[in-house]
Design an enzyme around this catalytic site. Structure first.
Site, PDB file in Angstrom:
ATOM      1  N   ASP A 320       0.847  -1.057   0.018  1.00  0.00           N
ATOM      2  CA  ASP A 320       0.077  -0.058  -0.145  1.00  0.00           C
ATOM      3  C   ASP A 320       0.895   1.379  -0.046  1.00  0.00           C
ATOM      4  OD1 ASP A 320      -2.468   1.343   0.310  1.00  0.00           O
ATOM      5  OD2 ASP A 320      -2.283   1.559   2.585  1.00  0.00           O
ATOM      6  N   ASP A 577      -3.246  -1.143   5.496  1.00  0.00           N
ATOM      7  CA  ASP A 577      -3.901  -0.626   6.732  1.00  0.00           C
ATOM      8  C   ASP A 577      -5.380  -0.534   7.141  1.00  0.00           C
ATOM      9  OD1 ASP A 577      -4.313   1.347   5.165  1.00  0.00           O
ATOM     10  OD2 ASP A 577      -2.930   2.664   6.215  1.00  0.00           O
ATOM     11  N   ASP A 744      15.158 -35.428  19.012  1.00  0.00           N
ATOM     12  CA  ASP A 744      14.244 -34.608  18.478  1.00  0.00           C
ATOM     13  C   ASP A 744      13.876 -33.532  19.616  1.00  0.00           C
ATOM     14  OD1 ASP A 744      13.935 -35.839  16.136  1.00  0.00           O
ATOM     15  OD2 ASP A 744      11.818 -36.927  16.504  1.00  0.00           O
TER      16      ASP A 744
END
Length: 1086
Positions: A320, A577, A744
């Site tokens: 934007d 926004d 792990d």
């Protein structure tokens, strides 16, 4: 309402904006009766957003029957059936941890619609049955007459009946200035009236409003799997398929050899669970969570963890304009045309302030612009007093102040407003013509103008044009550099804005991001059912990819742009926004809500910024690529460890049968016969004295039946624990689970590891990943089989162990030895896997990872040395004994030799890994080079017929970056030429002129090089131009060369990047300077 009218309402906000006529079919409402309203309410429904919700319990339940959880459920059921409760509990815990994490991520999807709903104002003033009344806005229907007054919210999409109002649409569009609306204009639900009061006719309610359509788009695509989830499922599918085939084959073999069903099944299931990376999701999620904490320190709050992986591979960022690329604040520019003698910018600003209440806080955006700018000196206005003031009126569109000069008592008027309004006050046609030309010229650059006029010498009737104040929402100071950094990281930045196209082009020009800004007239609209066209990417992908941005777009266009890029295989980010950005934010791979975003935008986004501008995003890209590297390191290791474990036990079961190596001897051989001639073992002869060094056990059944022929009543073994060796090699279930849990569990610390991020967008090349994992796993598996064979053969007088003086090993110690070998090899494999095409010492691991690995290895080594009991016993029905126990006189230094053995094979493993990478890069095997040069998430080479944009994506970003760097260098050179002319009596240096000409040549090539047809036509000429540029610059005066050398160096780096990537994409070559590889060049990221 037609598209033309809606476009007029959405296109940029200007002082001199003209409004069209209201729709021809628009008839202002006079109010409804209660009966009419109730009937319309049944037809149109309530004026509220539709909300499709899924109960939380159902979300959680669905996560328990997806492909990965189903595998765990099978293992859980089998472990419960054979009453192996410890493993049952561990698997169940893993299952519910995974489901809980998934539920948390999924449940947030409905927050966007909830935020939209919460942001609406529930009250409205409407005329029902001829009376004005306050009512619940959810009961409004199309045709209602409502009051739109200053300070109130617009309760539905309403058409203005008459008059004018100023409407703040910041919550919708993010634009800071209010929009002036006239008769027939549409005020959208969710906006706020800031000036004026009018009556309005409700046009749309509920799902048909701007808000409603936004919410509808937000709910599209909720069921789609994320990219990381798809990758993990693919990896799981491959490993599960391999595991099931090998484990089922081994199970069948064990059953055929007479093994007990429960024993064979238990071992097979645990081997299956240990080999399938069930914890892969937990480790990846934890790594992402640690990364999100790191991002939060830099002003980026992650709301969807998988978005970090998407950001690492992001190659398109749709940004934007207002508030993201720009300051979202109008700023006075240096250009200030004046039309009265003796005026300059400072004095014109003072005149403009006199046309406002300069002693009071600013009343609107234009007063703020004039009174609060840095150039304004309000103290100089103390010599004036304001005797009258005309505030801004939507019909007049100007302000006016009557001023008295305290010094001489003269009275005059000052007015400020839109140029075409102020010109109506002035009578000078020549000045009017000049002003119109100037305003038009500024308009072509997207720069707005505020006109100021005054009267003279107590003549309050004749107005004179004083001058024009120019203003613009300027780019943020760091935006240009940030965009160039993003391009250097292989991310193409596109401007997507609802503002005027001229303003967008000027902003793009200032930022060096290209001026190919398109309007949305070539883009499609949503289908009748509110969904994107199915052929969107195919029809419009090339147009959108080539554009530098789009202006004057509506919310649905932002959504369609993102969708088209995604359909064409780009990993797309979107910033925004306003509410109008929410659908695109939700649809993008990475939705980023910028600082100050509305609640709806934040709820729809994956990442919320707490700091202004794009710089946080670029920092986030680097951090995300570090996190991606950590995940890839773990997955590379996890695949290798899985293949090692699986193939080791599979081969061991078939090829290394312990009975073939068991040290047995026969003590007594019969037959002895009874009166019927049937052989039997005489009573009392069950125990014999074994030869020295052997240990005896009876081979006679407990019933001692005399009707069976026994050729051997007792066998003797050299195994000091006197344990029978099993019919096939196996490790205790507990040891397998310890390997899985320790490895792990400890690998969660990989989230803190030092890594070197890729210079370009990351992508998963699973073929390469599996190929390297196979090399790593093959070495580890081969070395494990070798040491198992040597240990089983340890009683052979001609065997390795006997020759080296280590003696024979009990089966219990062999089990423990293999446990230690597999544990150590697994961790060393991690340190090899984490550096990819570099040797393991090329990147230092983080202290946290190193500490965790040493801790886990220490635990494994201590357990292997001291596994109880000292004289040997059984664990899960399998003989076990600590390697360091020597009560029976056996060798006790085996753990040390095991470590030395593992380290030796680690070096071999690492050398073969580097060799495998070298081979793949040399011959472009599995498209390892071309895949990284094609800047699309899933494309691997330029001639992919399924992906027509693959070739066009090569060099796209690099070409734009080079053009921007050349533009920057041209400005530096132009300034140097100007300075040189001043110092050399107007004659510019010939060398500087040559540099300028060569830059122009490079610029032309950069703008058209995108993806040339062949290397010679693209990369080589560009390299020649840059080489000539370098040579020419070397001849310049040292002082001038120092001034322009940083800019020229930027050109050189960008050109090299373009040439190298083009070469790699078109030839499959692996140049030493290939910037897309995760080469060991940059500093490690912590």
């Amino acid at each position: 309402m037609g598209e033309g009218e809606e476009k007029k309402e959405n296109v940029g906000i200007g002082l001199d904006e003209h409004h069209g006529e209201p729709p021809k079919d628009f008839t202002p409402s006079v109010g409804l009766t209660t009966a009419e309203a109730e009937e319309l309410l049944r037809v149109h429904g309530k004026n509220e957003l539709e909300e499709k919700t899924t109960p939380g319990w159902l979300i959680f339940l669905r996560l328990l029957y997806q492909p990965m959880p189903i595998m765990i459920w099978i293992a859980v059921i089998i472990e419960g059936a054979i009453q192996n409760w410890p493993d049952f509990g561990i698997l169940l815990g893993i299952q519910f941890i995974n489901a809980t994490l998934g539920w948390y991520e999924t449940s947030k999807a409905g927050d966007a619609v909830a935020a939209l709903k919460a942001s609406l104002k529930p009250q409205a003033t409407a005329k029902r049955d001829g009376k004005w009344t306050n009512m619940d806005a959810s009961l409004l229907v199309p045709g209602d007459l409502v009051l739109l007054a200053s300070g109130g919210a617009v309760p539905a999409d309403c058409l203005v009946n008459h008059g004018t109002i100023d409407v703040d649409q910041a919550a919708l569009t993010g634009e800071s200035l209010p929009v002036t609306m006239h008769k027939g204009d549409s005020a959208k639900m969710g906006s706020t009236v800031v000036r004026g009061e009018v009556e309005g006719t409700v046009e749309f309610t509920g799902k048909n409003t701007f808000f409603g359509k936004t919410a509808s788009m937000l709910q599209q695509g909720d069921d789609e799997l994320g990219h990381l989830q798809k990758i993990l499922l693919t990896i799981m599918f491959v490993l599960v398929a391999i595991s099931i085939v090998l484990c089922a084959t081994a199970f069948g073999y064990m059953m055929g050899e007479g093994e007990k069903f429960t024993e064979a099944l238990s071992f097979t299931v645990v081997l299956l669970v240990a080999s399938i990376p069930i914890a892969i999701e937990i480790v990846c999620t934890t790594t992402l969570a640690l990364g999100s904490r790191e991002l939060s320190k830099h002003g980026a709050i992650v709301t969807r963890l998988a978005a970090i992986e998407d950001m690492a591979g992001m190659n398109m960022l749709c940004s934007d304009k207002t508030g993201t690329l720009t300051l979202n604040k109008m700023v006075i520019q240096d250009d200030t045309p004046v039309y009265l003698p003796g005026l300059n910018q400072a004095k014109l600003l003072q005149l403009a302030a006199l046309a406002a209440k300069w002693h009071e806080p600013p009343r609107d955006a234009l007063d703020t612009l004039v009174l609060a700018c840095e150039q304004q000196d309000l103290a100089a206005l103390d010599v004036y007093e304001q005797s009258d003031y005309m505030p801004f009126d939507p019909t007049q569109k100007r302000t006016e102040g009557t001023i008295k000069d305290k010094r001489d008592g003269k009275v005059f008027k000052v007015s400020k407003g839109a140029p075409h309004i102020i010109l109506k006050l002035c009578k000078d046609e020549e000045v009017a013509h000049r002003v119109e030309e100037t305003v038009g010229a500024f308009g072509l650059r997207g720069i707005r103008c505020l006109a100021v006029a005054r009267t003279m010498d107590n003549d309050l009737e004749n107005w004179h044009m004083a001058g024009l104040l120019t203003f613009l929402d300027p780019p943020r100071p760091d935006t240009k550099e940030t965009i160039h950094k993003a391009m250097a990281f292989g991310v193409d930045v596109k401007m997507i804005t609802g503002d005027n196209i001229l303003i967008a082009k000027e902003t793009a020009r200032m930022l060096g991001m290209g001026t190919n800004i398109q309007d949305p007239k070539h883009l499609p609209t949503m289908d009748a059912d509110g969904k994107a066209p199915k052929d969107l990417g195919k029809k419009y992908g090339k147009l959108i990819m080539d554009a530098d941005g789009f202006a004057q777009v509506y919310p649905e266009h932002k959504y369609l742009i993102v969708e088209a890029l995604r359909q064409n295989g780009f990993a797309c980010g979107m910033t925004g926004d306003g509410v109008n950005d929410a659908p695109a934010l939700k649809r993008a791979d990475v939705g980023v809500a910028v600082q100050g975003a509305t609640d709806a935008a934040r709820a729809a986004a994956d990442i919320v910024l707490t700091q202004p501008g794009l710089s946080t995003i670029v920092h986030g890209i680097v951090t995300a690529r570090c996190i991606f590297q950590r995940m890839k390191n773990f997955i590379n290791y996890r695949i290798a460890a899985t293949l090692q474990l699986l193939t080791f036990f599979f081969i061991a079961v078939f090829a290394l049968r312990p009975p073939d190596y068991e040290p047995l001897t026969t003590v007594a051989t019969y037959p002895a016969y009874d009166s019927n001639g049937v052989g039997y073992c005489p009573e009392g002869n069950f125990n014999f004295t074994c030869p020295e060094g052997y240990f005896g056990f009876t081979n006679v059944p407990d019933d001692g039946l005399s009707n069976q022929l026994w050729t051997s009543c007792e066998l003797c073994t050299k195994d000091p624990t006197r344990k029978v060796w099993p019919s096939f090699f196996k490790m205790p279930v507990l040891m397998l689970m310890l390997i899985t849990l320790l490895n792990d569990g400890t690998l969660i610390s990989i989230g803190y590891d030092n890594v070197k991020p890729s210079a370009m967008p990351e992508k998963w090349n699973l073929t390469v990943l599996f190929a390297v994992s196979c090399v790593l796993g093959a070495v580890a598996c081969g070395s494990s089989l070798l040491i198992l064979w040597a240990a089983l053969d340890s009683w052979n007088p001609d065997g390795i162990f006997q020759k080296w003086g280590m003696g024979g090993m009990s089966y219990g110690k062999i089990s423990t030895l293999i446990y230690l070998k597999v544990s150590v090899s697994d961790f060393l494999t991690l340190f090899s896997a984490r550096t990819h095409d570099g040797f393991f010492w090329s990147s230092k691991p983080s202290p946290i990872l190193m500490g965790a690995a040493l801790a886990a290895l220490s635990i494994s080594t201590v357990l292997a040395c001291t596994w109880p009991p000292p004289k040997g016993g059984e664990t899960d029905h399998t003989p076990t004994q600590g390697l360091a126990w020597g009560q029976d006189g056996s060798y006790t230094l085996m753990p040390l030799w095991c470590w030395i053995y593992c380290i030796f094979w680690w070096f071999v493993q690492d050398i073969l890994k580097v060799g495998a990478y070298w081979l793949m890069h040399k011959y472009n095997m599995f498209d390892i080079n071309t895949a990284m040069a094609v800047n699309k998430r899933d494309a691997t080479h330029v001639d992919d017929k399924r992906d027509p944009l693959a070739r066009a994506s090569v060099g796209l970003v690099e070409g734009k970056l080079l053009a921007a760097k050349v533009d920057e260098a041209e400005k530096r050179v132009a300034a140097a030429i100007k300075a040189d002319q001043a110092t050399n009596l107007g004659r510019a240096s010939a060398n500087l002129v040559r540099v300028s000409a060569q830059l122009k040549q490079a610029n032309n090539m950069a703008r058209h090089s995108g993806a040339p047809k062949d290397v010679e036509a693209g990369a080589q000429p560009l390299e020649t131009v840059v080489s000539n540029l370098d040579a020419t610059a070397a001849e310049l005066d040292p002082k001038i060369r120092n001034e322009i050398s940083p800019a020229l160096e930027g050109v050189k780096e960008a050109a090299e990047k373009l040439a190298v990537n083009t070469t790699a994409a078109l030839t499959g070559a692996n140049p030493a300077g290939l910037v897309r590889r995760s080469a060991n060049k940059g500093p490690a990221q912590h």
